[in-house]
Scaffold this active site. Structure first.
Site, PDB file in Angstrom:
ATOM      1  N   ASN A  90      39.541  22.998  -3.075  1.00  0.00           N
ATOM      2  CA  ASN A  90      38.902  23.473  -4.289  1.00  0.00           C
ATOM      3  C   ASN A  90      38.678  22.574  -5.207  1.00  0.00           C
ATOM      4  O   ASN A  90      39.530  21.931  -5.982  1.00  0.00           O
ATOM      5  CB  ASN A  90      39.978  24.643  -4.852  1.00  0.00           C
ATOM      6  CG  ASN A  90      39.827  26.023  -4.028  1.00  0.00           C
ATOM      7  OD1 ASN A  90      38.829  26.502  -4.192  1.00  0.00           O
ATOM      8  ND2 ASN A  90      41.024  26.355  -3.585  1.00  0.00           N
ATOM      9  N   PRO A  91      37.308  22.271  -5.627  1.00  0.00           N
ATOM     10  CA  PRO A  91      36.795  21.159  -6.862  1.00  0.00           C
ATOM     11  C   PRO A  91      36.942  21.863  -7.871  1.00  0.00           C
ATOM     12  O   PRO A  91      36.116  21.835  -8.748  1.00  0.00           O
ATOM     13  CB  PRO A  91      35.593  21.087  -5.984  1.00  0.00           C
ATOM     14  CG  PRO A  91      34.974  22.395  -5.606  1.00  0.00           C
ATOM     15  CD  PRO A  91      36.050  23.028  -5.022  1.00  0.00           C
ATOM     16  N   ARG A  92      37.963  22.457  -8.536  1.00  0.00           N
ATOM     17  CA  ARG A  92      38.073  22.746  -9.584  1.00  0.00           C
ATOM     18  C   ARG A  92      39.705  22.830 -10.140  1.00  0.00           C
ATOM     19  O   ARG A  92      40.605  22.520  -9.352  1.00  0.00           O
ATOM     20  CB  ARG A  92      37.667  24.177  -9.704  1.00  0.00           C
ATOM     21  CG  ARG A  92      38.108  25.017  -8.582  1.00  0.00           C
ATOM     22  CD  ARG A  92      37.745  26.682  -8.648  1.00  0.00           C
ATOM     23  NE  ARG A  92      38.073  27.347  -7.800  1.00  0.00           N
ATOM     24  CZ  ARG A  92      39.273  27.945  -7.793  1.00  0.00           C
ATOM     25  NH1 ARG A  92      40.170  27.983  -8.656  1.00  0.00           N
ATOM     26  NH2 ARG A  92      39.653  28.646  -6.630  1.00  0.00           N
ATOM     27  N   ILE A  93      39.975  23.378 -11.469  1.00  0.00           N
ATOM     28  CA  ILE A  93      41.217  23.592 -11.731  1.00  0.00           C
ATOM     29  C   ILE A  93      41.471  25.176 -11.212  1.00  0.00           C
ATOM     30  O   ILE A  93      40.857  25.988 -11.411  1.00  0.00           O
ATOM     31  CB  ILE A  93      41.338  23.548 -13.338  1.00  0.00           C
ATOM     32  CG1 ILE A  93      41.145  22.245 -13.940  1.00  0.00           C
ATOM     33  CG2 ILE A  93      42.402  24.302 -13.792  1.00  0.00           C
ATOM     34  CD1 ILE A  93      42.726  21.309 -13.763  1.00  0.00           C
ATOM     35  N   GLN A  94      42.809  25.120 -11.028  1.00  0.00           N
ATOM     36  CA  GLN A  94      43.013  26.505 -10.251  1.00  0.00           C
ATOM     37  C   GLN A  94      44.097  27.237 -11.164  1.00  0.00           C
ATOM     38  O   GLN A  94      44.713  26.604 -12.014  1.00  0.00           O
ATOM     39  CB  GLN A  94      43.812  26.495  -8.926  1.00  0.00           C
ATOM     40  CG  GLN A  94      42.804  25.963  -7.891  1.00  0.00           C
ATOM     41  CD  GLN A  94      43.312  26.011  -6.453  1.00  0.00           C
ATOM     42  OE1 GLN A  94      44.075  25.016  -5.930  1.00  0.00           O
ATOM     43  NE2 GLN A  94      43.085  27.136  -5.856  1.00  0.00           N
TER      44      GLN A  94
END
Length: 227
Positions: A90-94
Site C-alpha cells: 500500500n503506497p500510502r499512510i494507513q
C-alpha cells in the site's frame, strides 16, 4: 489456502536517494467482514527469524521497485508452518499507522511530507535501522465505529498517560450513512513494563471511559475482543 492466517504488515520509509528503512511490523489479524478492528505493533509472539525475514523482504521489494515515501508491505503468515506470503504493497499512510508511531516515536505523516518535498532519510535523522532504534513496548489501536444511524447526544473521550484518540466524533454529529462509519481511533501504549498485557489493560480501561450516546457503536464488541 491459508486457513488461519495472521495478517502482518511492515511499515517502510524510502527516500529518493535509494535509502529504505523499516519501522517494524503491525499485526492486523483481527478483522470483521474484511475490515480491520484491532491492530497491534509490534506483532506479539512472532518467531524472531520469521519477523526478520519479512522485514528484510519488505525492504528488498521497496528497493527493487525504486519506491519513494511511506508505504506498507503486507503478508499473510501461517502460524503453524511459519510460511508467509506477500499480499500487496500500500503506497500510502494507513489508518493503523498510529501504533507504529507510538512504538517508534516517528511521526509518519510528517516524514512522508518531508520525503515528498525532497528530504532524505538522513536529513530526517532516520538514515539507517540504527537510527530507528528498537520498538518501545506495544501499542494497540481499537477502531470505534457506528453500527447504526443516529445523532450523537453525548460524547466523552478517554484521556491520560499512554492514551491517544484520533477522532471525528462530537455532540450533535450525525454520521453520514454513505461513508465509512469510523468515529474514532483509540490508541493505547504499554506502561513502563513494555508488555502487551499492560497495553491491553490500558485499552480496556480507556474503553470504559469512552462514552458515545445517541447511536449504537462497537465499544462493547471491542472490549469483548480484547478480553
Amino acid at each position: 489456502l491459508v486457513e488461519r492466517p495472521r495478517h502482518i504488515e511492515v511499515q517502510i520509509l524510502a527516500d529518493a536517494k535509494g535509502q529504505t528503512v523499516h519501522l517494524y511490523e503491525r499485526d492486523c489479524s483481527v478483522q470483521i467482514r474484511n475490515q480491520k478492528v484491532i491492530e497491534i505493533a509490534p506483532a506479539a509472539g512472532l518467531d524472531a527469524a520469521l519477523r526478520q525475514n519479512m522485514l528484510d523482504d519488505a525492504i528488498k521489494l521497496a528497493k527493487a521497485a525504486d519506491y519513494i515515501n511511506a508505504g506498507t508491505v503486507e503478508f499473510l503468515v501461517s502460524p503453524e508452518s511459519g510460511d508467509y506470503y506477500f499480499i500487496e504493497c500500500n503506497p500510502r499512510i494507513q489508518v493503523e499507522h498510529t501504533v507504529t508511531e507510538q512504538v517508534t516515536g516517528v511521526d509518519l505523516v510528517e516524514a512522508q511530507f518531508h520525503i515528498a518535498g525532497g528530504a532524505s532519510l538522513e536529513a530526517l535523522r532516520l538514515g539507517d535501522q540504527a537510527a530507528i532504534g528498537a520498538a518501545r513496548g506495544y501499542a494497540i489501536q481499537a477502531r470505534v465505529v457506528a453500527q447504526g444511524s443516529g445523532t450523537i447526544t453525548g460524547y466523552k473521550e478517554p484521556s491520560g498517560a499512554g492514551i491517544r484518540v484520533d477522532a471525528c466524533g462530537y455532540l450533535g454529529y450525525t454520521p453520514p450513512a454513505q461513508f465509512d462509519p469510523l468515529l474514532a481511533k483509540l490508541i493505547c501504549s504499554s506502561n513502563s513494563s513494555a508488555t502487551l498485557s499492560s497495553a491491553v489493560d490500558r485499552t480496556l480501561a480507556a474503553l470504559d471511559e469512552f462514552h458515545i450516546g445517541g447511536l449504537p457503536t462497537n465499544l462493547m464488541q471491542l472490549r469483548a475482543i480484547l478480553e
